[in-house]
Design a protein around this motif. Structure first.
Motif, PDB file in Angstrom:
ATOM      1  N   GLY A  40       1.038  -1.290   0.116  1.00 51.13           N
ATOM      2  CA  GLY A  40      -0.085   0.030   0.002  1.00 51.13           C
ATOM      3  C   GLY A  40       0.909   1.294   0.138  1.00 51.13           C
ATOM      4  O   GLY A  40       0.535   2.085  -0.612  1.00 51.13           O
ATOM      5  N   LEU A  41       1.787   1.164   0.686  1.00 52.84           N
ATOM      6  CA  LEU A  41       2.792   2.347   0.750  1.00 52.84           C
ATOM      7  C   LEU A  41       3.456   2.693  -0.384  1.00 52.84           C
ATOM      8  O   LEU A  41       3.467   3.726  -1.001  1.00 52.84           O
ATOM      9  N   VAL A  42       3.908   1.708  -0.966  1.00 54.30           N
ATOM     10  CA  VAL A  42       4.574   1.847  -2.380  1.00 54.30           C
ATOM     11  C   VAL A  42       3.574   2.273  -3.560  1.00 54.30           C
ATOM     12  O   VAL A  42       4.064   3.293  -4.124  1.00 54.30           O
ATOM     13  N   GLY A  44       0.602   3.721  -2.779  1.00 53.86           N
ATOM     14  CA  GLY A  44       0.256   5.150  -2.622  1.00 53.86           C
ATOM     15  C   GLY A  44       1.349   6.201  -2.856  1.00 53.86           C
ATOM     16  O   GLY A  44       0.843   7.163  -3.498  1.00 53.86           O
ATOM     17  N   LEU A  45       2.439   5.925  -2.621  1.00 56.33           N
ATOM     18  CA  LEU A  45       3.453   7.042  -2.987  1.00 56.33           C
ATOM     19  C   LEU A  45       3.614   7.111  -4.492  1.00 56.33           C
ATOM     20  O   LEU A  45       4.011   8.394  -5.031  1.00 56.33           O
ATOM     21  N   ALA A  46       3.556   6.130  -5.315  1.00 59.99           N
ATOM     22  CA  ALA A  46       3.505   6.127  -6.653  1.00 59.99           C
ATOM     23  C   ALA A  46       2.409   7.078  -7.287  1.00 59.99           C
ATOM     24  O   ALA A  46       2.648   7.957  -8.164  1.00 59.99           O
ATOM     25  N   CYS A  47       1.288   6.632  -6.895  1.00 63.53           N
ATOM     26  CA  CYS A  47       0.141   7.433  -7.174  1.00 63.53           C
ATOM     27  C   CYS A  47       0.253   8.805  -6.702  1.00 63.53           C
ATOM     28  O   CYS A  47      -0.158   9.747  -7.403  1.00 63.53           O
ATOM     29  N   LEU A  48       0.562   9.326  -5.291  1.00 64.25           N
ATOM     30  CA  LEU A  48       0.950  10.572  -4.812  1.00 64.25           C
ATOM     31  C   LEU A  48       1.847  11.260  -5.560  1.00 64.25           C
ATOM     32  O   LEU A  48       1.520  12.535  -5.829  1.00 64.25           O
ATOM     33  N   ALA A  49       2.943  10.501  -6.234  1.00 62.11           N
ATOM     34  CA  ALA A  49       3.602  11.442  -7.052  1.00 62.11           C
ATOM     35  C   ALA A  49       2.994  11.970  -8.257  1.00 62.11           C
ATOM     36  O   ALA A  49       3.705  12.943  -8.918  1.00 62.11           O
ATOM     37  N   ILE A  50       2.112  11.227  -8.675  1.00 62.01           N
ATOM     38  CA  ILE A  50       1.222  11.816  -9.823  1.00 62.01           C
ATOM     39  C   ILE A  50       0.483  12.912  -9.421  1.00 62.01           C
ATOM     40  O   ILE A  50       0.032  13.955 -10.196  1.00 62.01           O
ATOM     41  N   VAL A  51      -0.352  12.550  -8.368  1.00 66.88           N
ATOM     42  CA  VAL A  51      -1.557  13.275  -7.932  1.00 66.88           C
ATOM     43  C   VAL A  51      -1.127  14.682  -7.358  1.00 66.88           C
ATOM     44  O   VAL A  51      -1.727  15.834  -7.763  1.00 66.88           O
TER      45      VAL A  51
ATOM     46  N   LEU B 139       4.031  -5.990 -11.226  1.00 67.94           N
ATOM     47  CA  LEU B 139       4.330  -7.218 -10.101  1.00 67.94           C
ATOM     48  C   LEU B 139       3.331  -6.772  -8.980  1.00 67.94           C
ATOM     49  O   LEU B 139       2.445  -7.363  -8.384  1.00 67.94           O
ATOM     50  N   LEU B 140       3.849  -5.463  -8.692  1.00 68.50           N
ATOM     51  CA  LEU B 140       2.840  -5.041  -7.231  1.00 68.50           C
ATOM     52  C   LEU B 140       1.697  -4.678  -7.649  1.00 68.50           C
ATOM     53  O   LEU B 140       0.542  -5.536  -6.740  1.00 68.50           O
ATOM     54  N   ILE B 141       1.009  -4.156  -8.625  1.00 66.21           N
ATOM     55  CA  ILE B 141      -0.426  -4.008  -9.058  1.00 66.21           C
ATOM     56  C   ILE B 141      -1.000  -5.571  -9.236  1.00 66.21           C
ATOM     57  O   ILE B 141      -2.200  -5.778  -8.624  1.00 66.21           O
TER      58      ILE B 141
END
Lengths: 315, 345
Positions: A40-42, A44-51, B139-141
Motif C-alpha cells: 500500500g505504501l509503495v 500510494g507513493l507512486a500515485c501520490l507522485a502523480i496526483v 508485479l506490485l499491482i
C-alpha cells in the motif's frame, strides 16, 4: 415451500459486489499485515507522485493573489477559491484563441485520422484481397525508418503548407500502429457475419458502417482517444510551420507563458494592478491543457488492454 | 450496390490453397469459391476495387509524407540554398552538389560527437533506471487483490501518459524549478533555493525522471496482460509443491514475463539513438547544448535554426541509417527468439 423461494430471492443479494476482493484459494497463505502495508505504501507513493503536482497546479490556479503571496508561491492548501484566472483567460485574447485553435485542430484532425484509418484498416482486414500484402508491407516499412526532419520540413514547405493548419494535420495524420490495432480487431470479427451480410446485398461500405464498426466500439474509442491526445498535445509542428503568433495552439502558448515566463498578451496590465496573480494564470493555462485528457481517458481506460493487445499481436 | 460476384473470405484464402477443388454446391453459407490466387488479375481488381479504394487515402498519405521525403535526403550531398526559389523542391534541383563534404564536416565537428555521447548516456540511463520500473509496478499491482484498489491506481498511473510533454516539463518546473515547490520549502526552512531544471550535471537524471513519471505507468499494461494470461493452476501446483510466495513469483510469475521483457528490451535497443526529442528540445535552452544536445536536437538546431540544411540533413541521414540498422538487427533478434508480430511501438 416458502423457505425455498426465499432462498432463491435472496440469492442475488449474497453475490459479492464487483469491487469486493475475490475469495482467497485455500492454498494461498494469508497476507501478512506488513506485506499489505508495504504494498500500500509503495503504490500510494507512486500515485501520490502523480496526483500531488496536479493538485498543486489546480489549487494554485484557483487561489487569489493574497493566498499566493502568503504561501510565498505555489499553494498547497486551498483557502479562498476564485475563478478569476479562468475568467480572464477565457474572456477573449491570446489564450482563448489558442484554446479554440487547439479544440478545432483536435476535432478536425481526429475525424480525418479516424476516417482514413478505419477505411484503411477495413480494406486490409479482408485478407486474400488483391494487393493486400503489398499495401501492408508499404505501411509496415514506415515503422522501421523515418525520412528525417529536414527533408520532411522541406517537403511541407514545398507543398505550401507553411502557415496553414493543414501542416498540423496532414503530415502526422495517420499512425500505422493505430491502423494495425484496428485491423487486428476487424479481423477478429466473424467472417460468417460478413459473408451473410454480403449475401443480403450489402457492399463493403455498408458492412463496415453497419456491422464492423458497431462491433468494434471499444477499440474505436481507444484509437479515437489516441489520435485526439496526439493532436491536443502536439506543439512541434506548429513551432516549425506556423509563423503567425495568432495561429498558435494552446501548447505553444503554454510554452511561452509557463516556461519562458512571459505574460499573456492583453493580460499584463490585469496582473500588474488587479488581484490576479501571474502564477495563477500560468497554472490555469496548465489546467486547461490537462483537463480534457484527464476527464476523457478514465472512460476509455477499461478498453486499453484489449485494444492495445488485439492489434499489436496479430499484425 | 457494389456487390462482388466472387466470394472472398479469410477462411477461403486460408483453406483453398490446401483444398483447391471447390465444391460448387450452391447452397450453404460456407460455399467456397475457386482459389483466389488463380483468378485473373482483372477479375480480382474488379472484385476488390472497393477495398483498394478504402486503403487509398492512407496509402497516399504514407507515400507523400513518409516515402517522398526520403528523396529529399539528397540535400545531404548538396550545398543547399533555400533562397534559390521559394519552393524547396526547385531549390534542391538548382543547388550545387558537394559530394561527401557535409559528412566530412560532421565527423570533424566536436558538437556532433558531443551529441552522440549525450544520446548514448541518456539511452543507457533510461535502460537502467526507466526500463525496470513498469515491470516492478506491474508485479506490485498484480499482487493487489482488491479490484477497486487496482482500478483506481491504474487509472492514476496511466494518466500522465496522455499529458503533452509541454505540460510534463511545466509540472516539473513547478516542482523543481527556481520558483518551484522544492525551492520554496527549502527557503522557508532557511536553506538556499535549488534549481534542478537548469543544472547540466543532473540533466540526464532529470530527463529520465520525467520519462518515468510520464510513461512508466502506461508501460505496465503489457506486463499486466502477460500476467493475466498465466494459468492459475500453475500457482496452485507450485503451492502444493511447497513453494512460498516468493518462490512462486520467481518460478511462475517471472518466467511468464520473460518473453515480453526480452522483446521490449530488444526493441528498445533498436531504438537507441532516439531519446525524447520533444522533451529535450523543450529544455535545451535551460541547460545549454553541452549537456542537452542529442542527435535529434542537433539536426533541428543546425537545420531549422541555422538554416544549414545540407549539414543537418547529413547528420540526420547518418542517424537514420544507423537507426535502421539497429532496428532491423533488433527485429532479427526478436524473430530468432521466436516472437512474431514485432513492431516498433
Amino acid at each position: 415451500m416458502t423457505t425455498v423461494i426465499d432462498k432463491d430471492v435472496r440469492q442475488p443479494s449474497r453475490k459479492p459486489s464487483r469491487w469486493a476482493a475475490p475469495p482467497r484459494p485455500v492454498w494461498e497463505e494469508k497476507p501478512s499485515t506488513a506485506g499489505v502495508a508495504g504494498k500500500g505504501l509503495v503504490l500510494g507513493l507512486a500515485c501520490l507522485a502523480i496526483v500531488f503536482p496536479l493538485w498543486i497546479v489546480i489549487v494554485t490556479s484557483l487561489s487569489s493573489r493574497r493566498t499566493i503571496d502568503e504561501a510565498g508561491g505555489l499553494v498547497m492548501i486551498p483557502k479562498d477559491i476564485t475563478f478569476v484566472a479562468y475568467q480572464e483567460l477565457l474572456s477573449g485574447g491570446q489564450v482563448t484563441r489558442a484554446a479554440l485553435v487547439s479544440v478545432g485542430i483536435t476535432l478536425v484532425g481526429t475525424l480525418f485520422s479516424m476516417t482514413v484509418s478505419v477505411l484503411c484498416a477495413y480494406g486490409l482486414s479482408r485478407t486474400g484481397s488483391l494487393g493486400h500484402r503489398w499495401i501492408l508491407m508499404l505501411l509496415l516499412a514506415t515503422m522501421f525508418f523515418s525520412a528525417g526532419l529536414i527533408p520532411t520540413y522541406l517537403l511541407v514547405q514545398s507543398l505550401g503548407l507553411t502557415d496553414s493548419y493543414l501542416a498540423l494535420i496532414l503530415p502526422s495524420a495517420i499512425s500505422v500502429f493505430n491502423i494495425l490495432v484496428l485491423r487486428g480487431f476487424f479481423m477478429g470479427i466473424s467472417q460468417e457475419l460478413i459473408d451473410s451480410a454480403r449475401i443480403d446485398g450489402a457492399g463493403d461500405f455498408r458492412i463496415l458502417r453497419q456491422i464492423v464498426m458497431p462491433l468494434s466500439r471499444a477499440v474505436l474509442a481507444v484509437i479515437t482517444l489516441f489520435y485526439a491526445v496526439g493532436y491536443w498535445s502536439a506543439w512541434f509542428n506548429a513551432s516549425l510551420y506556423l509563423n503567425d503568433q495568432d495561429m498558435m495552439p494552446l501548447q505553444n502558448v503554454m510554452i511561452q507563458l509557463v516556461q519562458k515566463q512571459e505574460a499573456p498578451v492583453g493580460l499584463g496590465q490585469a496582473i500588474k494592478t488587479g488581484e490576479l496573480s501571474g502564477l495563477a494564470v500560468q497554472m490555469a493555462v496548465m489546467v486547461m491543457a490537462l483537463l480534457p485528457v484527464a476527464v476523457l481517458s478514465p472512460f476509455v481506460q477499461r478498453h486499453f488492454k484489449k485494444g492495445m493487445l488485439t492489434g499489436a499481436v496479430k499484425g | 450496390m457494389s456487390h462482388s460476384t466472387v466470394p472472398r473470405s479469410r477462411a477461403e484464402a486460408d483453406t483453398t490453397e490446401k483444398t483447391p477443388v471447390a465444391s460448387d454446391g450452391a447452397t450453404g453459407p460456407r460455399r467456397k469459391g475457386p482459389p483466389s490466387g488463380k483468378l485473373k488479375l482483372g477479375l480480382r481488381l474488379r472484385r476488390d476495387r472497393v477495398l483498394l479504394l478504402m486503403t487509398l487515402p492512407a496509402v497516399l498519405l504514407v507515400l507523400l509524407f513518409n516515402y517522398l521525403p526520403i528523396l529529399g535526403n539528397v540535400v545531404a550531398f548538396q550545398e543547399y540554398d533555400p533562397y534559390l526559389s521559394d519552393n524547396g523542391i526547385v531549390s534542391i534541383l538548382n543547388s550545387p552538389w558537394v559530394g561527401l563534404e557535409n559528412f566530412q564536416r560532421i565527423f570533424e565537428d566536436s558538437a556532433f560527437w558531443n551529441a552522440v555521447q549525450n544520446t548514448l548516456v541518456l539511452f543507457v540511463l533510461q535502460l537502467v533506471l526507466y526500463f525496470p520500473v513498469p515491470i516492478l509496478l506491474a508485479l506490485l499491482i498484480n499482487s493487489v487483490v482488491r479490484p477497486r484498489v487496482r482500478a483506481v491506481s491504474q487509472a492514476i498511473l496511466y494518466l500522465p501518459h496522455f499529458f503533452s510533454w509541454v505540460l510534463v516539463v511545466a509540472v516539473f518546473q513547478q516542482l523543481f524549478g527556481g520558483a518551484g515547490i522544492l525551492s520554496q520549502l527549502l527557503r522557508e526552512n532557511g536553506y538556499d533555493g535549488l534549481n534542478i531544471m537548469t543544472n547540466p550535471d543532473t540533466f540526464a537524471f532529470l530527463i529520465t525522471a520525467q520519462s518515468v513519471w510520464k510513461d512508466a505507468g502506461w508501460g505496465i499494461i503489457v506486463f499486466l496482460a502477460a500476467l493475466a494470461s498465466v494459468n492459475p493452476d500453475l500457482y496452485e501446483a507450485a503451492a502444493m509443491d511447497g513453494a512460498g510466495r516468493w518462490r512462486r513469483m520467481w518460478h511462475v510469475t517471472l518466467p511468464a514475463l520473460r518473453p515480453v521483457i526480452a522483446l521490449l528490451l530488444v526493441l528498445r535497443v533498436g531504438d537507441a539513438l532516439t531519446v525524447g526529442f520533444e522533451q529535450i528540445l523543450l529544455q535545451r535552452d535551460y541547460v545549454g547544448p553541452g549537456a542537452a544536445e542529442v542527435l535529434d536536437t542537433f539536426v533541428w538546431w543546425n537545420g531549422v535554426r541555422n538554416q544549414d540544411f545540407g549539414y543537418a540533413a547529413a547528420a540526420g541521414l547518418v542517424k537514420g541509417v544507423i537507426s535502421l540498422g539497429l532496428v532491423l538487427a533488433a527485429n532479427k533478434v526478436a524473430h530468432l527468439m521466436g516472437e512474431q508480430g514485432v513492431y516498433k511501438k
